[in-house]
Scaffold this motif. Structure first.
Motif: not given
Length: 419
Positions: A282-301
């Motif tokens: 999930l952290y890797e998914e956050a790293r590649r997320a297209p928007t800051p909001a999506e990135r932050d959501a994956f980090i939190a989960l």
């Protein structure tokens, strides 16, 4: 050629470790505080290395406005545990001095403890109340001093103060000893052992898993993706099918409100290391997320996945051991007594259990009891929901957590102040 981020961070942290290191003792194991310093520094190293993946602009010793991952919280939590161990070490030193020469007065006892300012006033007030319960002077002062670095403001509420003093007194009288100082020492050792064991268990397993992951990642040829984490990275006892199931659930529910947090119901029987592998994905998914909001959501989960296993599988057995320790008081009862005063400084952001408790509906609906005394840090759900509250606070001020804590020094390596 420019040095790599990892080599720079390691050099900085090694210098810090050496500058804080006590004199070597070839014939002794590390003290709890020495372990705590090593653990805090280890978490800081991981926080910066993993943080730089999520925010490539992050530099060693720098700050980031990207949502913090679990390992950014960890150094602060470790130092909070270290403050409790420091209080225990100083209380034991005071008890040893009192065995040779009892304190002449409460002022004398507080001087022995090296207390001043607001901390001294709070310990003095609690000591006096314990003496009302029949606890002798030196025992009362040493027990009360365990709260020296905690949230003394919680005891301004007379209901909280009265309940806390009563719980401490009950623990003292239940201690497995006869001599007053032995009873007090049993309480001191209970706190020290609980914090030390929890600190070691969490860092060895979760910190060790992160170290294995980051080392694996540096050896990968080509782009690292979530799929490669799930198919190529492994931890002992992790089950690949379980990790993939948790990861895919995360993809589907990352924007749920509330954020997924009841992991035992979502993933019954899943090994905690499977959940850790999913968190790294999930952290890797956050790293590649297209928007800051999506990135932050994956980090939190990902944080919830790591924290659940930290608390459910590492901390809980330490806080409520299956077999009581014969030289201690009840760990769960002691943690209940301390709960209203718990606090952690996440860099420049302060979290207190009192703030959390007052944000919730009053459990018993009675004005005679204060909400913070209706919870216990030893109870998993009381602790878990308080931690989720802390996460949400920190997500509103992400850069605050990058003010990293200084490691603590073990005062037992220094000459004692015997009078």
């Amino acid at each position: 050629m420019r040095p790599s981020f990892h080599s720079l961070a390691t050099s900085v942290l090694m210098l810090a470790a050496l500058s804080w290191a006590p004199p070597a003792r070839a014939d002794e194991s590390p003290t709890p505080l020495e372990d705590n310093r090593r653990i805090t520094l280890g978490y800081i190293e991981i926080a910066y290395e993993l943080g730089s993946l999520l925010d490539p602009s992050l530099q060693p010793g720098g700050s980031s406005n990207v949502r913090p991952n679990w390992f950014v919280f960890a150094p602060h939590a470790s130092r909070t545990g270290g403050q409790g161990m420091l209080g225990a070490a100083l209380a034991r030193r005071m008890i040893d001095a009192a065995r040779g020469q009892p304190s002449l007065s409460l002022v004398h006892a507080l001087d022995r403890l090296g207390l001043s300012g607001e901390a001294r006033l709070g310990v003095e007030r609690l000591s006096l109340e314990l003496m009302v319960y029949g606890v002798p002077l030196d025992a009362a002062a040493s027990i009360a001093s365990l709260t020296r670095a905690m949230n003394g403001r919680a005891l301004v509420d007379p209901r909280t103060f009265g309940t806390t003093a009563s719980r401490f007194a009950s623990l003292y009288w239940s201690a497995p000893a006869v001599h007053p100082l032995d009873k007090a020492e049993a309480m001191v050792l209970t706190l020290e052992h609980t914090l030390h064991e929890g600190n070691l268990a969490i860092f060895t397993d979760i910190g060790g898993s992160a170290r294995l992951y980051l080392d694996w990642r540096r050896g990968v040829v080509g782009e690292v993706t979530s799929e490669r984490v799930l198919s190529e990275f492994s931890l002992q006892d992790a089950v690949p099918e379980e990790s993939r199931r948790a990861y895919e659930y995360g993809l589907a529910h990352v924007n749920d409100t509330p954020r997924p947090h009841e992991m035992a119901n979502l993933f019954p029987g899943m090994h905690w290391k499977s959940l850790l592998v999913a968190a790294f994905a999930l952290y890797e998914e956050a790293r590649r997320a297209p928007t800051p909001a999506e990135r932050d959501a994956f980090i939190a989960l990902g944080n919830n996945y790591v924290a659940w296993r930290e608390q459910h599988d590492m901390a809980q057995p330490v806080f409520t051991p299956a077999v009581p320790h014969l030289d201690e008081v009840s760990r769960s009862a002691f943690l209940e007594a301390l709960t209203p005063m718990l606090k952690t400084d996440f860099g420049t952001l302060e979290w207190t259990y009192t703030d959390y408790a007052y944000s919730q509906p009053d459990r018993d609906g009675s004005l005679l009891t204060s909400p913070p005394t209706e919870y216990s840090w030893a109870v998993f759900w009381d602790r878990w929901t308080g931690i989720l509250y802390a996460f949400d606070q920190a997500y509103g001020a992400p850069s605050a957590l990058w003010t990293m804590p200084e490691p603590l020094v073990d005062p037992t390596a220094e000459p004692a102040n015997g009078t």
